[in-house]
Design an enzyme around this catalytic site. Structure first.
Site, mmCIF file in Angstrom:
data_model
loop_
_atom_site.group_PDB
_atom_site.id
_atom_site.type_symbol
_atom_site.label_atom_id
_atom_site.label_comp_id
_atom_site.label_asym_id
_atom_site.label_seq_id
_atom_site.Cartn_x
_atom_site.Cartn_y
_atom_site.Cartn_z
ATOM 1 N N LYS B 80 0.561 -1.173 -0.268
ATOM 2 C CA LYS B 80 -0.044 0.237 -0.072
ATOM 3 C C LYS B 80 0.648 1.463 -0.309
ATOM 4 O O LYS B 80 1.640 1.114 0.863
ATOM 5 C CB LYS B 80 -0.812 -0.348 1.702
ATOM 6 C CG LYS B 80 -1.545 1.043 1.971
ATOM 7 C CD LYS B 80 -2.886 0.986 3.177
ATOM 8 C CE LYS B 80 -3.253 2.334 2.835
ATOM 9 N NZ LYS B 80 -4.600 2.373 3.847
ATOM 10 N N SER B 155 -9.626 2.179 3.164
ATOM 11 C CA SER B 155 -8.675 3.094 2.656
ATOM 12 C C SER B 155 -7.899 1.981 1.377
ATOM 13 O O SER B 155 -7.115 1.849 0.833
ATOM 14 C CB SER B 155 -7.993 3.514 3.289
ATOM 15 O OG SER B 155 -7.053 3.096 4.155
ATOM 16 N N SER B 179 -9.504 -0.572 7.858
ATOM 17 C CA SER B 179 -8.863 -0.010 6.371
ATOM 18 C C SER B 179 -8.367 -1.189 5.541
ATOM 19 O O SER B 179 -8.554 -1.228 4.469
ATOM 20 C CB SER B 179 -8.169 1.232 6.013
ATOM 21 O OG SER B 179 -9.181 2.862 5.938
#
Ligand SMILES: [Zn+2]
Lengths: 482, 488
Positions: B80, B155, B179
């Site tokens: 990420k 997210s 997330s």
């Protein structure tokens, strides 16, 4: 220690009586550590090339985390203990939020409502000054502007060597009543910090910064006046002068019917005056909140007790002992009591058998001004050589210098130079007669009643024969001229 | 053949690699080819790192030949965009960090590199991890591999989508309010958030420091467990990291649920807005767990309603401070032509931050301001304590808590962007775990209208092994395996 320039303690006022000065001190001290507060960077020296002691943590790069420096915590706790503070069981760090280019993270890690310690005191000239708190925080970087201040400069440069350097903030209550007291407080604090090894506390090196907040009020009033806070002070002398100036400025304002504005003022060393600085305090709300990246610290009682036991003799205790055990005069106590190394030298030389008063004399007159310390053993030997009449004081001074430089013993050096003291009257009589013959004017002056002419005669005698026992020589001269 | 290699779990791939049937280079090539074919549609990745994967695959093959292959040797990994990797552009999904190449690697990533993982690239996310759909990315939205018109969740939507689309075997995400777990649920993969302090946060670009944790995405509970165990443990660079051994997350985790008590919080089971299809998938999952010998009991988390409000004060408060460093002075976007420093700050941050980030910075600044601090931040912290206490009480009555991960399945792109509050409700079942610092996992548990549903298991502090045990038992008994989406 009263100032001849007129201390501000009792300023005559036109009406309403006498002004009383009220000063609280915020002192920032850099504890003695190898690395910064929250990263492994070395602590640089003043004047190092900019941005050479930085890493991702103190540069505030994204994703990095602060890890507290245990040595800094320890120095802060020792300082707190030496100031008689209470140490709570829990303490924590907080974020003080504001944006400024010298503050890489956009917040300073400091301590807000649970500081490392509270409620201590420091005795200054026999008065107890209360300490509100001692806490730990990090320093900011430094800005260099091409042009005027930040908002007017056409270019500004950021040096982050200082960013993240640990600082202890020592906050006093407004218990100081004059510029003299404030300066003495700062000096006493430095002595204490050096004694316990918490900091070098060199103001000139930026290791100690004093920020007095000052107000004045009518004597007898219990209300505090509007205060101003002074910054940019980098010597004890500047501290003293800045306070004197500021008190006078406030006095003139109030007596003219004006008011003092609460603000931060800078001290200009060049102009010897304080000036209004753009005040961040009013516009800024620091939005303190607990630093989530550092868990609250639990201050282990056993550790605190270990630190307390490990503290050396504190300056106040030491001074009392110098007076009680050795009846040293105030002047000697002030010098020896103010410096741990001098005090240790004194104790060592006395323990080695040298007479205390003479050791103190030598330390105050010779060692302290030179700043170069002999070993206690060598100093003791030197004092004994002088006191048993083996060498003269003049010779001893030379021997001391050489002993400090080479580390050799005074007896060795004296023997090598053939130093000895001549006290034999018949030998000295010949010398004294020669001096009188060579200085007919001085001799005549002395006989004519000018007693100070003796100084010139003695000086010539000592130049001709440094090994001469001055006391015996002086008596002979008096006898011959009488 | 090459596409088959993108459907494997770590266990399966490792067997083939150690047998010599395939090389690490083959495995990487298969994933890269699939990425080349699919990612133009899914848009899971922000950037690719051939310079990294070539070196790492070579090294993996060398170690395989030498016979000292570490546990993740040759396993394709996606990271990420909030995790710093030395020399690799890392931007937290934000324009403000465009071009930023950190000179250090996040501890969690570095540990997976040491374990032999091969990094394929950087995955998309909501800007600074603020969002539940990856639509707040400063670059472009990621699409759900199961339905390209829908969001992957967020997210960490890029990481979830990459694993779901067969573009990476495992991925790393960060979970501040859900997330990792919510996008795992919406993309039909396994996603785990560990106990706060289990994994070092060093190198994770912070959103809300007291809530953020890094965790894995994987195609099986076993893969998630092994990945997590390898990145856990004390890190001298993170003062909040625990000295508990990483391997303890694997303790007894294959033992099954027989005799365990599983709590179903009524506030979660009947949460407002839960879709009937999600609810029936959860009912079916509970039935499976019962047949495995678990006792399912009702528990209560009475302060759940206040959790969302507390979360949306604490997280913005911390973010308002954490994001202050993005000032255009030292790195990233900088409006240096501004007439003075204040304007430089304002212009840089106005241009560099998206609207959701600006909204949260303002919310947080307000909540911490003098005069409001007690009413907002302090009160939110009190609620946080009550929520922790709720969980403590619940865990006296059960070994683990089970619920849906998300009240809904993946929703259409654009359907919630106009209403921040409806977006915030996506995290209502997950953020309690962050406020209380507890471990949680989302495992696929069937579908609703053809879209994946996730089962959330929450455990007590340091109870990752309990969470993994329940999840693994369900996965095994239900026969619901993580599927790789065909996409197009
Ligand atoms: Zn540093």
């Amino acid at each position: 220690m009263s100032s001849p320039s007129g201390d501000a303690r009792h300023l005559p006022a036109q009406r309403g009586g006498v002004w009383e000065v009220v000063i609280g001190m915020e002192v920032h001290v850099q504890p003695r550590t190898r690395s910064k507060m929250f990263c492994g960077c070395a602590i640089g020296e003043l004047g190092d090339a900019p941005n050479t002691h930085v890493c991702e943590v103190c540069l505030g790069l994204p994703g990095v985390l602060p890890v507290p420096n245990k040595a800094a915590v320890e120095a802060c706790l020792k300082t707190a203990l030496a100031l008689g503070c209470e140490i709570p069981r829990h303490t924590k760090f907080d974020r003080k939020n504001y944006m400024y280019p010298d503050l890489p993270k956009g917040y300073q890690i400091s301590q807000y409502d649970l500081p490392m310690s509270i409620n201590g005191h420091l005795d200054v000239g026999g008065r107890k000054v209360r300490i509100r708190r001692v806490h730990l925080e990090e320093d900011t970087g430094k800005l260099i502007h091409a042009g005027d201040k930040l908002h007017k400069a056409w270019e500004s440069y950021v040096d982050l060597n200082r960013a993240g350097v640990p600082l202890m903030e020592i906050v006093s209550e407004p218990d100081l009543r004059s510029a003299d007291e404030a300066r003495d407080y700062a000096i006493e604090l430095r002595t204490l910090l050096r004694t316990i090894g918490a900091s070098e506390a060199e103001m000139e090196k930026g290791q100690m910064r004093a920020e007095p907040n000052i107000s004045i009020r009518r004597e007898g009033s219990s209300e505090l006046g509007v205060k101003t806070e002074l910054k940019n002070i980098n010597s004890f002398r500047a501290l003293h002068r800045a306070i004197l100036f500021e008190v006078e400025r406030q006095k003139q304002l109030l007596e003219a019917g004006d008011t003092v504005v609460q603000e931060t003022r800078g001290w200009s060393e060049a102009e010897q005056r304080t000036f209004s600085q753009r005040s961040k305090e009013f516009a800024e709300d620091y939005r303190y909140f607990p630093e989530p990246d550092i868990p609250p610290l639990e201050l282990d009682r056993a550790w605190i007790e270990d630190l307390r036991r490990g503290l050396p003799e504190l300056p106040a205790v030491r001074r009392a002992r110098l007076v009680a055990d050795h009846s040293l005069p105030h002047r000697d106590v002030a010098v020896i009591g103010a410096d741990r190394e001098l005090a240790d030298l004194f104790d060592g030389a006395v323990a080695a058998g040298a007479p205390a008063k003479q050791v103190a004399n030598w330390i105050v007159a010779e060692v302290a001004p030179s700043g170069k310390l002999p070993s206690a053993q060598n100093l003791a030997e030197l004092v004994k050589l002088v006191s048993d009449g083996s060498i003269t004081r003049d010779q001893a001074r030379e021997v001391l210098v050489e002993s400090v430089e080479t580390g050799r013993t005074p007896a060795e050096i004296a023997a090598e130079h053939g130093h000895k003291q001549v006290s034999d009257e018949s030998e000295l009589r010949v010398l004294a007669e020669a001096v009188i013959d060579a200085n007919p004017k001085a001799a005549a002056d002395f006989r004519g009643g000018k007693k100070q002419a003796m100084q010139a005669l003695m000086a010539d005698l000592r130049k001709r024969a440094p090994q001469a026992n001055p006391k015996v020589a002086n008596e002979l001269l008096l006898k011959l001229l009488g | 053949m090459t596409d088959d290699l993108t459907q494997l779990t770590i266990k399966e791939a490792s067997r083939l690699l150690r047998l010599g049937s395939i090389s690490a280079a083959d495995l990487v090539t298969a994933h890269v080819q699939r990425i080349e074919r699919l990612d133009q549609h899914v848009k899971a990745f922000l950037r690719f790192t051939p310079e990294v994967w070539e070196k790492q695959a070579d090294e993996a093959d060398r170690r395989l030949r030498q016979g000292d292959a570490p546990p993740l040797c040759g396993i394709p990994l996606a990271v990420k965009d909030v995790l710093c990797v030395r020399g690799v552009e890392t931007t937290a999904g934000s324009q403000i960090l465009k071009g930023f190449r950190p000179p250090y690697t996040a501890t969690a990533v570095a540990r997976l590199f040491e374990a032999g993982a091969v990094m394929l690239g950087v995955t998309n996310c909501d800007e600074f991890a603020m969002g539940s759909s990856t639509e707040n990315s400063g670059y472009f939205p990621t699409r759900n591999p199961w339905d390209l018109e829908r969001v992957p969740g967020g997210s960490s939507g890029g990481s979830a989508a990459a694993v779901a689309a067969g573009e990476a075997m495992i991925a790393l995400g960060s979970d501040t309010g859900g997330s990792i777990r919510q996008p795992a649920a919406l993309c039909g993969v396994v996603g785990m958030k560990p106990t706060y302090g289990r994994v070092s946060r060093y190198g994770l670009i912070a959103f809300a420091s007291s809530l953020d944790q890094i965790g894995p995405f994987a195609r099986s509970v076993d893969d998630a467990a092994i990945t997590l165990s390898l990145m856990s443990g004390l890190d001298p660079l993170d003062a909040t990291s625990s000295d508990r051994a990483g391997m303890e997350v694997l303790n007894n985790f294959g033992a099954g649920v027989k005799g365990m008590r599983l709590g179903v919080p009524r506030e979660y089971y009947d949460v407002k807005g839960i879709e009937p299809g999600v609810k029936s998938a959860i009912d079916a999952a509970l039935a499976v767990l019962r047949t495995q010998g678990a006792e399912v009991v009702e528990v209560s988390l009475p302060h759940t309603d206040y959790g969302l409000a507390a979360y949306y004060i604490i997280a913005p408060a911390e973010c308002s401070s954490n994001l202050a460093r993005f000032d255009g002075v030292r790195y990233g976007m900088s409006e240096v032509d501004a007439p003075n420093i204040t304007e430089q700050y304002l212009e840089t941050r106005r241009k560099g931050f998206g609207s959701e980030v600006r909204r949260r910075v303002m919310l947080g600044t307000y909540a911490l301001s003098s005069g409001y601090y007690d009413a907002y931040y302090l009160k939110a912290q009190k609620v946080r304590t009550l929520i922790k206490r709720d969980f403590d009480e619940a865990f006296k009555q059960c070994d683990a808590i089970v619920s849906a991960t998300s009240p809904t399945v993946a929703f259409p792109i654009g359907s919630k962007t106009q209403n921040p509050l409806s977006m915030y409700l996506c995290d209502v079942l997950t953020l309690g775990g962050n406020l209380a610092g507890l471990p949680g996992i989302s495992v696929p548990c069937g579908t609703s209208h053809g879209l994946p549903v996730g089962l959330q298991v929450l455990g007590p502090q340091w109870g990752e092994n309990v969470v993994l045990r329940v999840a693994r038992s369900y996965e095994e008994a239900s026969g619901v395996k993580t599927q790789v989406a065909d996409v197009v």
